[in-house]
Design an enzyme around this catalytic site. Structure first.
Site, PDB file in Angstrom:
ATOM      1  N   ASP A  56       2.022 -12.595   1.184  1.00  0.00           N
ATOM      2  CA  ASP A  56       0.835 -11.851   1.628  1.00  0.00           C
ATOM      3  C   ASP A  56      -0.400 -12.311   0.858  1.00  0.00           C
ATOM      4  O   ASP A  56      -1.193 -11.496   0.387  1.00  0.00           O
ATOM      5  CB  ASP A  56       1.052 -10.350   1.451  1.00  0.00           C
ATOM      6  CG  ASP A  56       0.086  -9.527   2.311  1.00  0.00           C
ATOM      7  OD1 ASP A  56      -0.154  -8.354   1.959  1.00  0.00           O
ATOM      8  OD2 ASP A  56      -0.451 -10.064   3.298  1.00  0.00           O
ATOM      9  N   GLY A  85      -9.410   2.304  -3.887  1.00  0.00           N
ATOM     10  CA  GLY A  85      -8.776   1.551  -2.814  1.00  0.00           C
ATOM     11  C   GLY A  85      -7.849   2.470  -2.042  1.00  0.00           C
ATOM     12  O   GLY A  85      -7.425   3.510  -2.535  1.00  0.00           O
ATOM     13  N   VAL A 135      -5.383   4.149  -4.292  1.00  0.00           N
ATOM     14  CA  VAL A 135      -5.379   3.560  -5.626  1.00  0.00           C
ATOM     15  C   VAL A 135      -6.506   4.224  -6.412  1.00  0.00           C
ATOM     16  O   VAL A 135      -7.634   4.331  -5.927  1.00  0.00           O
ATOM     17  CB  VAL A 135      -5.597   2.033  -5.580  1.00  0.00           C
ATOM     18  CG1 VAL A 135      -5.633   1.462  -6.998  1.00  0.00           C
ATOM     19  CG2 VAL A 135      -4.508   1.369  -4.775  1.00  0.00           C
ATOM     20  N   LYS A 167      -1.611   3.168  -8.396  1.00  0.00           N
ATOM     21  CA  LYS A 167      -1.320   3.136  -6.964  1.00  0.00           C
ATOM     22  C   LYS A 167      -0.274   4.210  -6.652  1.00  0.00           C
ATOM     23  O   LYS A 167       0.815   4.219  -7.201  1.00  0.00           O
ATOM     24  CB  LYS A 167      -0.798   1.765  -6.556  1.00  0.00           C
ATOM     25  CG  LYS A 167      -0.642   1.608  -5.048  1.00  0.00           C
ATOM     26  CD  LYS A 167       0.110   0.353  -4.628  1.00  0.00           C
ATOM     27  CE  LYS A 167      -0.392  -0.903  -5.235  1.00  0.00           C
ATOM     28  NZ  LYS A 167       0.232  -2.098  -4.629  1.00  0.00           N
ATOM     29  N   GLY A 189      -4.957   2.620   1.677  1.00  0.00           N
ATOM     30  CA  GLY A 189      -4.267   1.955   2.773  1.00  0.00           C
ATOM     31  C   GLY A 189      -3.250   2.896   3.373  1.00  0.00           C
ATOM     32  O   GLY A 189      -3.249   4.099   3.100  1.00  0.00           O
ATOM     33  N   GLY A 190      -2.337   2.344   4.197  1.00  0.00           N
ATOM     34  CA  GLY A 190      -1.329   3.176   4.826  1.00  0.00           C
ATOM     35  C   GLY A 190      -0.399   3.819   3.825  1.00  0.00           C
ATOM     36  O   GLY A 190       0.192   4.857   4.102  1.00  0.00           O
ATOM     37  N   PHE A 191      -0.274   3.220   2.645  1.00  0.00           N
ATOM     38  CA  PHE A 191       0.610   3.761   1.608  1.00  0.00           C
ATOM     39  C   PHE A 191       0.012   4.963   0.899  1.00  0.00           C
ATOM     40  O   PHE A 191       0.728   5.785   0.331  1.00  0.00           O
ATOM     41  CB  PHE A 191       0.907   2.686   0.563  1.00  0.00           C
ATOM     42  CG  PHE A 191      -0.324   2.188  -0.120  1.00  0.00           C
ATOM     43  CD1 PHE A 191      -0.852   2.838  -1.214  1.00  0.00           C
ATOM     44  CD2 PHE A 191      -0.987   1.073   0.360  1.00  0.00           C
ATOM     45  CE1 PHE A 191      -1.998   2.393  -1.833  1.00  0.00           C
ATOM     46  CE2 PHE A 191      -2.133   0.624  -0.248  1.00  0.00           C
ATOM     47  CZ  PHE A 191      -2.648   1.274  -1.339  1.00  0.00           C
ATOM     48  N   GLY A 192      -1.312   5.087   0.875  1.00  0.00           N
ATOM     49  CA  GLY A 192      -1.972   6.130   0.096  1.00  0.00           C
ATOM     50  C   GLY A 192      -3.210   5.573  -0.592  1.00  0.00           C
ATOM     51  O   GLY A 192      -3.921   4.744  -0.027  1.00  0.00           O
TER      52      GLY A 192
END
Length: 888
Positions: free
Chosen positions: A644, A526, A533, A548, A528-531
């Site tokens: 969310d 996985g 998984v 994560k 996203g903008g965070f990095g």
């Protein structure tokens, strides 16, 4: 008189020539099931098949089987014979094959697509052969979904004993409310004692001297047969048994893929111990080794990993042949063999075993896999060079893995899960002079040399109270370290515990890198903008986790990381994803969660290769997720608002238990009974955000209820919450569902895969409940405990209700008016939709342009959201989101 050495040479050559002849099977039957008798039944490999139409092999009443069924499409990888026709059974059906005494290869050919008269993807059935249960409630469609590369067709190969009777009786039994089908059946005899091992030549368990006898009555299933270092070799007849040897590269673990030397001009010298039918010559002319770098080789293993089912004995046959010119003497290439962290062979020496170059040899090992409640386990095969050898290297040419039947004669296993990323191994090494087990260690030296990792630990602790709540003993986190809060307490240790007082584990960056093979990209599940998984393994490979990691270059997610760490460290519930631990070494921000084998709920709804979920399972998933939210709202001392909720934040474990995840945007609810809301800027995902929350910037528990209502319609309709480019009314799923409900035509937007699967009363109740969740005003929406009750009531109606087929195609004028517009599953021209009073939802609708399907995060401070806002927030997705549709 001829010299003695020449006599020996001639004698050896004569022996090799005798044993190089291919095996000629006594029994050889190829049955093209469902094929018309008038057709030319010759497959592309030149083999001649016969039809089972009015066949002497079909002993059951022919009325129990459909006369003919033809596949509606032909995949380019599928041959006309035997895959394009099938025999379908609605009742128990027998085939009886007269055969000679001995062990027989029994192969079933499956092509699970749509046929004239039935759909192969919906078939579940069992198969027995001479009282051995081979398959139970088997789905060829699900079996294919777990195969590497997702092929279109499937061959299941068994070896069935026929010693007591010279008949092979194969019985197909449909599961309740289902049917059985098969495209082709192949029966081929094999040489005596090819795999059966009697007392005089019995094998031993791995890491044990206890002999293991494989009696004549044993049935086998071929789980893996690999041409190590070479390409797939299909239906080879030089052994007389038409076995398929597959490419081993999908099963190689890690970056150490090794080298694949080959010498095709070599003549393989078969012997009495290794006859020519043991394996084709092409298997022995290719191999996989570690390469010419001894320093690297001594720090890693050459490793393969395989998924197998627990509770069975497995026979592993490793094929070897030294064909390389540089290895000509015993002692030049010596290595250890490890199977599942156990020493199978110490100081393996192929030349010493075989007697010389180009002479094949094989070694058999039996492994017992315990039944630990998990249907699938990882079987590791690792080779590691022994130091004193001239060439610090290993070699393997071929590999066969067979499942042996249980004491009751059964070989049946559960249907497999969809394919997933391989689990990283434990990176530790055990090696000593006695040959202790060697576990996989792949260091960063493979890429750039060994580097030192220093540990920075600074912890400041102060006390918080420990409290228990319903369904869970909850431990409050204790204070913080310099930058971020540390949920550690006096019981936090270096090992995971199931005890409520041990809810947190601090990992070092070394442990995290070992668990992910230094953040190897092949384990990304996985992003996203965070990095990213990652899927990883901890505790010696015994625990699979999701890791994560915040990207060090990203400015996003620090607050979300902190929130998720604080909240999840004190929450434990069967319907919430559990936090195992965290890492804050060297500026890293990493969270470690329990691994959810089946990924996100969205992975099973649309734009996926996973089979569509039946309605009852969807209901059960909704109930589980609702219970998780109910616990957050009412099961803790101070309510937690998730903020969310969406289908990608509802994860599924291997048993289909739904768990709410990603608490990075979560907020604590009102602190006292006189507060009705929490004032905060708007955050969430486009298509799921509560319009009342957006207007007033007042967050309540009913905001989660609204988002969950959107998820309920996602589950029912199998479409995204937002589809830009559709007519205005159809962009937002919530808005479109309201329109169709108002017109009385909800059936028109229900997932077509659910046709005939939903009780009309259940659909009515479910639609009413979902609609109540997305009311404009929060006060009109139900509480989560009411949602749970409503879903459970809908499930009861589904289980006891009238299963009349729901009309999905319309019929009355109202339905036509709703379904005649652009389908919600296909992008259409902007505009042209019917207007409604639901103007508030225009804030979350986008005409034209693109919005991330997985839900872009939106945030506002007392102003309307513009197109530029949506574009910006798309690139500023929060730490809690996993954008990759493949999920965990």
């Amino acid at each position: 008189m001829l010299p003695f050495f020449l006599l020996l040479h001639l004698l050896f050559s004569f022996t090799s020539a005798v044993n190089s002849a291919a095996y000629t099977p006594t029994d050889y039957i190829l049955l093209d099931c469902g094929a018309p008798s008038s057709s030319n039944l010759v497959s592309e490999d030149g083999r001649k098949w016969v039809t089972d139409e009015r066949s002497k092999f079909a002993t059951s009443n022919s009325e129990n089987a459909s006369p003919k069924s033809t596949a509606t499409r032909q995949d380019q990888s599928v041959t006309q014979v035997p895959y394009m026709t099938a025999r379908v059974f609605h009742d128990k059906f027998n085939y009886s094959f007269p055969v000679s005494a001995g062990l027989k290869f029994l192969r079933f050919y499956f092509y699970p697509v749509q046929y004239s008269g039935f759909d192969g993807a919906t078939s579940f059935f069992s198969v027995t052969a001479n009282n051995h249960l081979l398959l139970k409630n088997f789905s060829a469609y699900l079996a294919l979904s777990a195969e590497n590369g997702r092929p279109a067709s499937l061959i299941k190969e068994f070896m069935v004993p026929c010693f007591e009777t010279e008949k092979l009786i194969v019985t197909f039994s449909p599961s309740p409310n289902s049917f059985a089908f098969v495209n082709g059946i192949e029966v081929v005899s094999m040489p005596k004692d090819m795999y059966v091992k009697h007392q005089e030549d019995s094998v031993s368990f791995v890491n044990s001297k206890i002999p293991f006898e494989i009696p004549d009555a044993t049935a086998f299933e071929t789980v893996y047969r690999l041409n190590v270092g070479g390409a797939t070799v299909a239906n080879v007849n030089d052994t007389g048994m038409f076995r398929t040897w597959r490419d081993d590269s999908p099963y190689i673990f890690g970056a150490a893929l090794g080298t694949v030397p080959s010498r095709f001009n070599v003549t393989i010298k078969y012997t009495n111990d290794t006859p020519a039918y043991t394996a084709p010559a092409t298997i022995y002319t290719t191999s996989r080794t570690m390469g010419p770098e001894p320093k690297i080789n001594m720090n890693i293993n050459l490793t393969w990993n395989f998924y197998v089912d627990g509770g069975f004995n497995y026979l592993l046959r490793l094929h070897f042949c030294e064909t390389q010119l540089e290895v000509t003497k015993a002692g030049q290439r010596v290595f250890d063999i490890f199977i599942n962290n156990q020493t199978a062979e110490h100081d393996a020496d192929v030349i010493n075993w075989s007697g010389g170059n180009n002479i094949p040899v094989y070694k058999d090992y039996v492994l017992l896999t315990p039944s630990d409640g998990h249907s699938k386990q990882t079987l590791w095969l690792a080779l590691h060079p022994t130091k004193p050898a001239r060439y610090q290297d290993t070699i393997l040419n071929g590999l066969e893995i067979f499942r042996l039947n249980k004491s009751d004669g059964s070989l049946a296993v559960p249907n497999p899960e969809s394919s997933s990323s391989p689990s990283p191994p434990s990176p530790s090494v055990r090696k000593n002079k006695k040959g202790c087990s060697l576990v996989m260690i792949i260091t960063i030296a493979v890429f750039s040399g060994v580097f030192a990792l220093s540990l920075i630990i600074c912890v400041f602790i102060y006390k918080h109270k420990v409290r228990r709540v319903k369904d869970l003993a909850v431990s409050e986190p204790k204070s913080s370290w310099a930058q971020l809060p540390c949920p550690s307490n006096s019981t936090c240790t270096t090992s995971v515990s199931l005890l409520p007082s041990d809810l947190c584990r601090r990992f070092s960056i070394v442990e995290i890198k070992e668990a992910t093979l230094n953040f190897d990209e092949q384990f990304i599940i996985g992003s996203g903008g965070f990095g990213h998984v990652y899927k990883g393994c901890i505790d010696g490979g015994s625990t699979t986790v999701a890791i994560k990691r915040l990207d060090s270059s990203s400015r996003q997610g620090i607050r979300e990381f902190q929130t998720e760490l604080e909240l999840l460290s004190k929450l434990r519930h069967v319907n919430l994803v559990s936090l195992i631990g965290f890492c804050d070494d060297l500026g890293e921000m990493i969270l470690v969660y329990e691994y959810m084998a089946r990924g996100t709920l969205r992975d099973h709804l649309y734009k996926t290769k996973n089979p569509p979920l039946p309605w009852k399972r969807r209901l059960e998933i909704c109930i589980g997720a609702a219970r998780g939210l109910q616990y957050l709202h009412a099961g803790v001392k101070q309510a937690i608002i998730h903020r969310d909720i969406k289908s990608t934040n509802i994860l599924l474990d291997e048993n289909w238990v739904a768990k709410v995840s990603d608490f990075g945007l979560s907020r604590l609810g009102p602190t006292d009974m006189f507060q009705s809301h929490v004032s905060t800027v708007v955050k969430g995902s486009v298509g799921y955000v509560d319009p009342e929350y957006y207007r007033k910037q007042q967050l309540t528990e009913k905001s989660d209820v609204y988002s969950f209502g959107v998820v309920l319609f996602e589950v029912l309709c199998a479409r995204p919450a937002m589809i830009p480019g559709l007519p205005k009314d159809q962009i937002s799923l919530a808005r479109w569902a309201k329109i169709c409900l108002k017109r009385g035509s909800l059936e028109s937007i229900v997932d077509p895969n659910l046709m005939g699967d939903i009780s009309p009363l259940c659909l009515k109740k479910f639609g009413e409940l979902a609609e109540s969740c997305i009311k404009d005003e929060g006060i009109e929406r139900p509480l989560m405990n009411e949602v749970v009750w409503g879903l459970e009531f809908a499930l009861q109606m589904q289980e006891s209700g009238n299963m009349n087929i729901v009309n999905m195609e319309g019929g009355d004028e109202v339905m036509k008016s709703c379904s005649s517009q652009t389908s919600p599953l296909k992008p259409g021209r902007v505009g042209g939709g019917t207007t409604t009073d639901d103007d508030n939802e225009e804030l979350f609708s986008v005409s034209g342009g693109k919005v991330s399907e997985s839900g872009s995060t939106i945030s506002s401070v007392g102003r309307s959201v513009t197109r530029g806002d949506l574009d910006r927030t798309k690139s500023e997705s929060v730490f809690s989101e996993i954008m990759n549709a493949k999920g965990r």
